[in-house]
Design an enzyme around this catalytic site. Sequence first.
Site, mmCIF file in Angstrom:
data_model
loop_
_atom_site.group_PDB
_atom_site.id
_atom_site.type_symbol
_atom_site.label_atom_id
_atom_site.label_comp_id
_atom_site.label_asym_id
_atom_site.label_seq_id
_atom_site.Cartn_x
_atom_site.Cartn_y
_atom_site.Cartn_z
ATOM 1 N N ARG A 261 0.837 -1.202 0.000
ATOM 2 C CA ARG A 261 0.000 0.000 0.000
ATOM 3 C C ARG A 261 0.872 1.252 0.000
ATOM 4 O O ARG A 261 1.782 1.374 0.809
ATOM 5 C CB ARG A 261 -0.914 -0.016 1.235
ATOM 6 C CG ARG A 261 -1.811 -1.234 1.206
ATOM 7 C CD ARG A 261 -2.727 -1.325 2.399
ATOM 8 N NE ARG A 261 -3.537 -2.535 2.270
ATOM 9 C CZ ARG A 261 -4.538 -2.865 3.079
ATOM 10 N NH1 ARG A 261 -4.864 -2.054 4.072
ATOM 11 N NH2 ARG A 261 -5.208 -3.964 2.873
ATOM 12 N N ARG A 276 1.418 1.398 10.377
ATOM 13 C CA ARG A 276 1.067 1.742 8.991
ATOM 14 C C ARG A 276 2.315 1.607 8.142
ATOM 15 O O ARG A 276 3.250 2.400 8.257
ATOM 16 C CB ARG A 276 0.528 3.181 8.941
ATOM 17 C CG ARG A 276 -0.094 3.596 7.623
ATOM 18 C CD ARG A 276 -0.631 5.023 7.673
ATOM 19 N NE ARG A 276 -1.690 5.173 8.657
ATOM 20 C CZ ARG A 276 -2.984 4.871 8.427
ATOM 21 N NH1 ARG A 276 -3.352 4.457 7.237
ATOM 22 N NH2 ARG A 276 -3.886 5.019 9.367
ATOM 23 N N GLU A 348 -7.800 -0.541 14.075
ATOM 24 C CA GLU A 348 -8.293 -1.602 13.202
ATOM 25 C C GLU A 348 -7.261 -2.731 13.030
ATOM 26 O O GLU A 348 -6.135 -2.490 12.621
ATOM 27 C CB GLU A 348 -8.632 -1.003 11.827
ATOM 28 C CG GLU A 348 -9.087 -2.056 10.824
ATOM 29 C CD GLU A 348 -9.314 -1.478 9.428
ATOM 30 O OE1 GLU A 348 -9.504 -0.244 9.308
ATOM 31 O OE2 GLU A 348 -9.292 -2.264 8.462
ATOM 32 N N SER A 351 -11.029 -6.572 9.246
ATOM 33 C CA SER A 351 -12.152 -5.908 8.603
ATOM 34 C C SER A 351 -12.841 -6.931 7.717
ATOM 35 O O SER A 351 -12.181 -7.690 7.013
ATOM 36 C CB SER A 351 -11.608 -4.759 7.753
ATOM 37 O OG SER A 351 -12.655 -4.140 7.050
ATOM 38 N N ARG A 391 0.027 -5.397 12.473
ATOM 39 C CA ARG A 391 -0.805 -4.821 13.540
ATOM 40 C C ARG A 391 -1.113 -5.837 14.631
ATOM 41 O O ARG A 391 -1.237 -5.479 15.816
ATOM 42 C CB ARG A 391 -2.103 -4.249 12.954
ATOM 43 C CG ARG A 391 -1.840 -2.958 12.202
ATOM 44 C CD ARG A 391 -3.098 -2.205 11.870
ATOM 45 N NE ARG A 391 -2.771 -1.018 11.087
ATOM 46 C CZ ARG A 391 -3.652 -0.142 10.645
ATOM 47 N NH1 ARG A 391 -4.944 -0.312 10.903
ATOM 48 N NH2 ARG A 391 -3.261 0.913 9.955
#
Length: 428
Positions: A261, A276, A348, A351, A391
């Site tokens: 990403r 991130r 988060e 998801s 994460r």
Amino acid sequence: MIDPRLLRDDPDRIRAAQAKRGLSADVVDQALAADEQRRSSITEFERLRAEQKQLGAQIPKAQGDEKQALLARTKELSAAVKEAEAAQNVAEESYRAAMSAIPNPAADEAPAGGEDDFVVLEHVGTPRDFAAEGFEPRDHVELGRILGAIDIDRGAKVSGARFYYLTGVGADLELALVNLAMDQARAAGFTTVIPPALVKPRAMDGTGFLGQAADDVYRIEGEDLYLVGTSEVPLAAYHSDEILDADTLPRRYAAFSPCYRKEAGSYGKDTRGIIRVHWFDKVEMFSYTTVEESFAEHQRLLAWEKEFLTKLGLAFRVIDVAAGDLGLSAQRKFDCEAWIPTQGKYRELTSTSNCTDFQARRLDIRGRFPADQGGTRPVATLNGTLCAMTRTIVALLETHQQADGSVLVPEALRPYLQGREVLKPVVP
RNA sequence: GGAGGUGUCGCCUAGUCCGGUCUAUGGCGCCCGCCUGCUAAGCGGGUUGAGGGCAAACCCCUCUCGCGGGUUCAAAUCCCGCCACCUCCGCCA
């Protein structure tokens, strides 16, 4: 792609859906106009083409003047047909463009509004009270350093900002998480998959990642290939252009893959640590089923996510993501957010999205059902994170740390970590 | 990366040289029916998908022979480009 019939029959519903996401309804009117234009151009083309074929069939039998007249007429028609076909192609393309700009209408149950308008559905577990325990928790960067688990400096040296190395127990932890996740998925009936992480534009676009989300996607220089941001992409495209037998549904796949990403527009956010990053590995669940079954399947995916986080002893909450924050494809989305002690908030970790038949329509994935169940029609696709490595590692280290900097290994993970019960600091 | 070969309806296959009832042949599988103590066999029929005419049905029409262009009144068939697969060579884990 939304159901074209729904747009034609009940455009007000689509307009209302746009409003719920905080989007303009202009695109709905554009799509309706393009549909009109498209159908009239099809009719015109087909009328000319039918005449051309009908006259053309008489030519071999005709003689003399009659034959010459037919040749002259069909020659005219040939040009007209070509023109009409070009006009039809233009109309089809504007229709397609307008249609693909319309996101999947959110579920009635999904909260209206944007990113901050989520609804908390439940809390699972209780965040540790480090103050009561009498010590200041270290953050994952510090824990990763003293455990010899995460090397951020060298990640930056070699690859740049937002990169890292997992080393020693850090690398072991990832492999353990992958195996724990895959074992759970396998036991639940998923087919395990190692998919390609480079895909063609069709796969990216079909899953809805080339619209507004395109800024976040890496493209390979000089090649028509993209690095996937999630294995949802190769898993959804896996059955593209296929018709699946109804009795093979649901089909469930669990894939392990890297995720890339760009994190464009996130400058300054989460610059510390590995919350991130530009690359991480993930185990992702993916289901193909019917639209009717998809709502129950969505709950099952959520349950499997909760089961996994619970095994890891993490405290988390489940949120119902608001319409404006669903992305192009999802009709409803639940995030599991784990408590990150040093941040004092929920972040988060997983998801799960129900994309109903939206992606299936774009990727042309259908099921063959009995005629009284609609015959051949698009299936539903759903995805859910089982374990996003970075994460999860952050939450694990921070949650299970002890005053001396060691980290307790949750029981479920021990068999996958050579029986280790505690990870001990290796550097001061 | 180079050379050669192949791509036709779920699977297999005829057709491609020589353009025109190809509205794509046949087999297998599958579905429906008939027949038969049951099953099998046999007999008959059906069986690519998408879209348009309409709100739907019947029906009619258009597209679909790997994909995209071109030639032609007309393309599975001729020409060009691309893609995938197979074989061999080179390279590589």
